[in-house]
Design a protein around this motif. Structure first.
Motif, short mmCIF file in Angstrom:
data_model
loop_
_atom_site.label_atom_id
_atom_site.label_comp_id
_atom_site.label_asym_id
_atom_site.label_seq_id
_atom_site.Cartn_x
_atom_site.Cartn_y
_atom_site.Cartn_z
N ALA A 69 5.02 5.79 2.21
CA ALA A 69 4.83 6.72 1.09
C ALA A 69 3.39 6.66 0.60
N LEU A 70 2.74 7.83 0.53
CA LEU A 70 1.38 7.92 0.02
C LEU A 70 1.38 8.77 -1.24
N ASN A 71 0.61 8.36 -2.24
CA ASN A 71 0.51 9.18 -3.45
C ASN A 71 -0.54 10.27 -3.29
N THR A 72 -1.48 10.08 -2.36
CA THR A 72 -2.40 11.12 -1.92
C THR A 72 -2.48 11.03 -0.41
N GLY A 73 -2.68 12.17 0.26
CA GLY A 73 -2.52 12.19 1.70
C GLY A 73 -3.71 11.71 2.49
N VAL A 74 -3.55 11.74 3.81
CA VAL A 74 -4.58 11.33 4.75
C VAL A 74 -5.68 12.39 4.79
N ILE A 75 -6.93 11.94 4.78
CA ILE A 75 -8.08 12.84 4.92
C ILE A 75 -8.79 12.54 6.24
N ILE A 76 -9.03 13.60 7.01
CA ILE A 76 -9.76 13.45 8.27
C ILE A 76 -11.21 13.89 8.04
N ARG A 77 -12.14 13.01 8.37
CA ARG A 77 -13.56 13.34 8.34
C ARG A 77 -14.20 12.94 9.65
N ASN A 78 -14.84 13.92 10.31
CA ASN A 78 -15.48 13.68 11.60
C ASN A 78 -14.52 12.99 12.58
N SER A 79 -13.29 13.52 12.62
CA SER A 79 -12.24 13.06 13.55
C SER A 79 -11.74 11.65 13.26
N GLN A 80 -12.04 11.13 12.08
CA GLN A 80 -11.58 9.80 11.71
C GLN A 80 -10.66 9.89 10.50
N ALA A 81 -9.55 9.14 10.53
CA ALA A 81 -8.55 9.19 9.46
C ALA A 81 -8.90 8.19 8.36
N PHE A 82 -8.86 8.66 7.12
CA PHE A 82 -9.05 7.81 5.94
C PHE A 82 -7.80 7.89 5.08
N ILE A 83 -7.42 6.75 4.51
CA ILE A 83 -6.23 6.70 3.67
C ILE A 83 -6.56 6.02 2.34
N PRO A 84 -5.75 6.28 1.31
CA PRO A 84 -6.01 5.67 0.00
C PRO A 84 -5.99 4.15 0.07
N LEU A 85 -6.73 3.55 -0.81
CA LEU A 85 -7.00 2.11 -0.81
C LEU A 85 -5.73 1.26 -0.66
N TYR A 90 -11.05 6.05 -0.48
CA TYR A 90 -10.49 6.28 0.85
C TYR A 90 -11.20 5.37 1.86
N LEU A 91 -10.39 4.66 2.65
CA LEU A 91 -10.92 3.69 3.60
C LEU A 91 -10.51 4.09 5.02
N PRO A 92 -11.31 3.70 6.02
CA PRO A 92 -11.00 4.06 7.42
C PRO A 92 -9.76 3.32 7.91
N LEU A 93 -8.72 4.06 8.25
CA LEU A 93 -7.44 3.46 8.59
C LEU A 93 -7.51 2.62 9.86
N ARG A 94 -8.04 3.19 10.95
CA ARG A 94 -8.00 2.47 12.22
C ARG A 94 -8.82 1.19 12.17
N PHE A 95 -10.03 1.26 11.62
CA PHE A 95 -10.89 0.09 11.59
C PHE A 95 -10.23 -1.06 10.84
N ILE A 96 -9.72 -0.80 9.65
CA ILE A 96 -9.15 -1.90 8.85
C ILE A 96 -7.84 -2.38 9.45
N SER A 97 -6.99 -1.44 9.90
CA SER A 97 -5.70 -1.84 10.46
C SER A 97 -5.89 -2.70 11.70
N GLU A 98 -6.79 -2.29 12.59
CA GLU A 98 -7.00 -3.06 13.81
C GLU A 98 -7.71 -4.38 13.52
N THR A 99 -8.58 -4.40 12.53
CA THR A 99 -9.22 -5.66 12.14
C THR A 99 -8.19 -6.65 11.61
N LEU A 100 -7.15 -6.11 10.96
CA LEU A 100 -6.07 -6.97 10.44
C LEU A 100 -5.06 -7.33 11.52
N GLY A 101 -5.26 -6.82 12.75
CA GLY A 101 -4.39 -7.21 13.86
C GLY A 101 -3.33 -6.21 14.23
#
Length: 498
Positions: A390-406, A470-481
């Motif tokens: 559940a997101l209170n604000t949606g995913v934003i795509i910038r330059n083909s990269q997904a950002f999600i709320p903090l 808004y933070l980069p989803l893939r970078f942080i998720s993959e950094t967290l494993g």
């Protein structure tokens, strides 16, 4: 010309037209959007998405499934015909979902500024929202007795009395037009309006292609004498479509030509003046017209080839040779909002134009106005280990990269998040037993990112929108494993964390 203290609220009726699914022949079959209106949409999987207010991009409304149509103003119909209402709060997670049990298989909702809310059943019966303690209850409806077989509803001001009275009008399937009396307790047929195919506030279209002004309606100048019987509008013949916001009127004839009459505007604020052009003008610089709208101070026109044009209605009149500017092309369908429009292109994508101060274009910002067409962000869902997030604000795509709320996903991945308001620095820590400690630091203002104090260069810097980081989803998720996959067919991001 007289200055009026009220313009749009004088007579305008907001009509919520049902968002019937667009045919596959008209929209690319790969589109995931089944139905849309100015501030919400339904995906093919039956999920419901909203934007505007605190949501600057389409955001999934969790708990609402099997939806077939969105009507706008937080009403939807599920596949079983049941009607549901969601009075949106700032936080979607705290919004109540209510089934409107008195309604089923509704084709359209209509709201008038006279504080009446109507639901039109697929069988032509009409229902109205109940008023409790003087306040409209959007979850309770009762059937209106005394009129049925209705195909369209509108409203207009009846000036048979000097102060004017807002009336609801109803078009029946036999081509007759009726208005209400005694607060919807009885209904009177408007004499001599026969074979009517369409109504739009104070005008009506006959089967023979003539356009008529309803009785007891005056033109915009308040000193104009009103007629007690319907009157034909001179100069209009072979008309196929009529549109009106109550003050400015448009008609499309059998040659797909556009006619305009009624109000144009000069000045601003207390100096605003409204000018009433009584005679219809055939606009020479636009051809092959399919649809048209008045939005703010603009006339929007969609051609049969899918081009969308704009011209201003500012001035003492709209000239015959008004200059039209191309906004965009390949448009299949347009839905009009209060101060903007949402357009669906042939490839299924949604585009917005107009006032955006409440994020109503779904573009991911709060710029007051977009005078060029802008692409709405895709309705992108996020799943973690197969469960919808559940997101209170949606995913934003910038330059083909997904950002999600903090705070949307990363805490679910086992991280601890802190945010320093003054410095705008986000710190994400993970200290699981058996794994090396991890600290990610992100400066929202400068874009500087470190992992365990080592600088990292990101393709796109983090950013803030309306107070949400808004933070980069893939970078942080993959950094967290975690493992991150993009499912293009359903516009879904799948995160897997062991």
């Amino acid at each position: 010309m007289k200055k009026w203290s009220v313009f749009l609220s004088f007579i305008v009726v907001l009509t919520l037209i049902s968002s019937l699914p667009v045919s596959a022949a008209a929209v690319d079959k790969t589109s995931n959007i089944q139905s849309f209106d100015p501030t919400s949409l339904v995906k093919n999987d039956g999920t419901y998405w909203v934007w505007g207010g605190n949501q600057s991009v389409p955001t999934q409304f969790q708990g609402m499934t099997d939806v077939m149509i969105t009507f706008g103003n937080d009403y939807v119909m599920k596949k079983d015909g049941s009607i549901w209402y969601m009075g949106r709060n700032q936080s979607l997670s705290s919004t109540q979902i209510n089934e409107v049990k008195s309604l089923n298989h509704i084709s359209t909702f209509y709201y008038s500024y006279g504080d009446e809310l109507f639901a039109l059943g697929a069988d032509g019966k009409i229902y109205t929202a109940v008023h409790t303690d003087g306040k409209l209850d959007p979850t309770q409806f009762v059937q209106i007795k005394g009129i049925d077989k209705v195909t369209n509803i509108s409203s207009y001001y009846d000036f048979s009395k000097r102060e004017g009275e807002l009336r609801s009008i109803f078009l029946k399937d036999d081509g007759t037009v009726w208005h209400d009396q005694n607060a919807l307790q009885s209904f009177v047929r408007i004499a001599s309006l026969n074979d009517i195919t369409s109504i739009a506030t104070n005008i009506a279209l006959k089967k023979d292609g003539t356009v008529w002004r309803l009785p007891w309606t005056r033109q915009f100048n308040e000193d104009t004498q009103v007629d007690t019987i319907p009157t034909v509008i001179s100069g209009l013949r072979n008309i196929k479509i009529i549109k009106s916001n109550g003050n400015s009127h448009m008609a499309i004839d059998d040659q797909a030509r556009l006619w305009f009459w009624g109000v144009t505007i000069t000045g601003y604020s207390d100096g605003t003046t409204y000018h009433d052009g009584k005679a219809p003008v055939l606009l020479s610089n636009i051809k092959d017209v399919k649809d048209t709208f008045v939005v703010e101070r603009s006339l929007i026109v969609q051609t049969q080839s899918g081009d969308v044009y704009e011209t201003s209605i500012e001035g003492t009149s709209l000239p015959v040779n008004a200059k039209f500017t191309l906004l965009t092309s390949n448009v299949n369908l347009i839905k009009q909002g209060n101060r903007s429009i949402i357009m669906q292109k042939n490839d299924g994508t949604l585009w917005g134009w107009g006032v955006n101060k409440n994020g109503q274009l779904g573009y991911g910002d709060y710029e007051f106005m977009h005078s060029n067409a802008v692409p709405m962000q895709k309705p992108i869902s996020v799943q973690l280990n197969g469960e919808s997030v559940a997101l209170n604000t949606g995913v934003i795509i910038r330059n083909s990269q997904a950002f999600i709320p903090l705070r949307s996903v990363f805490e679910k991945l086992g991280a601890t998040i802190t945010f320093e308001e003054m410095s705008k620095v986000v710190t994400i820590k993970r200290s699981d037993v058996g794994t090396p400690p991890l600290t990610i630091s992100i400066n929202i203002k400068s874009g500087v990112v470190t992992v365990n104090n080592k600088a990292v260069n990101l393709q796109n810097a983090p950013f803030g929108v309306n107070g949400t980081s808004y933070l980069p989803l893939r970078f942080i998720s993959e950094t967290l494993g975690a493992k991150v996959d993009w499912v293009q067919q359903t516009d879904k991001i799948s995160i897997t964390m062991k």
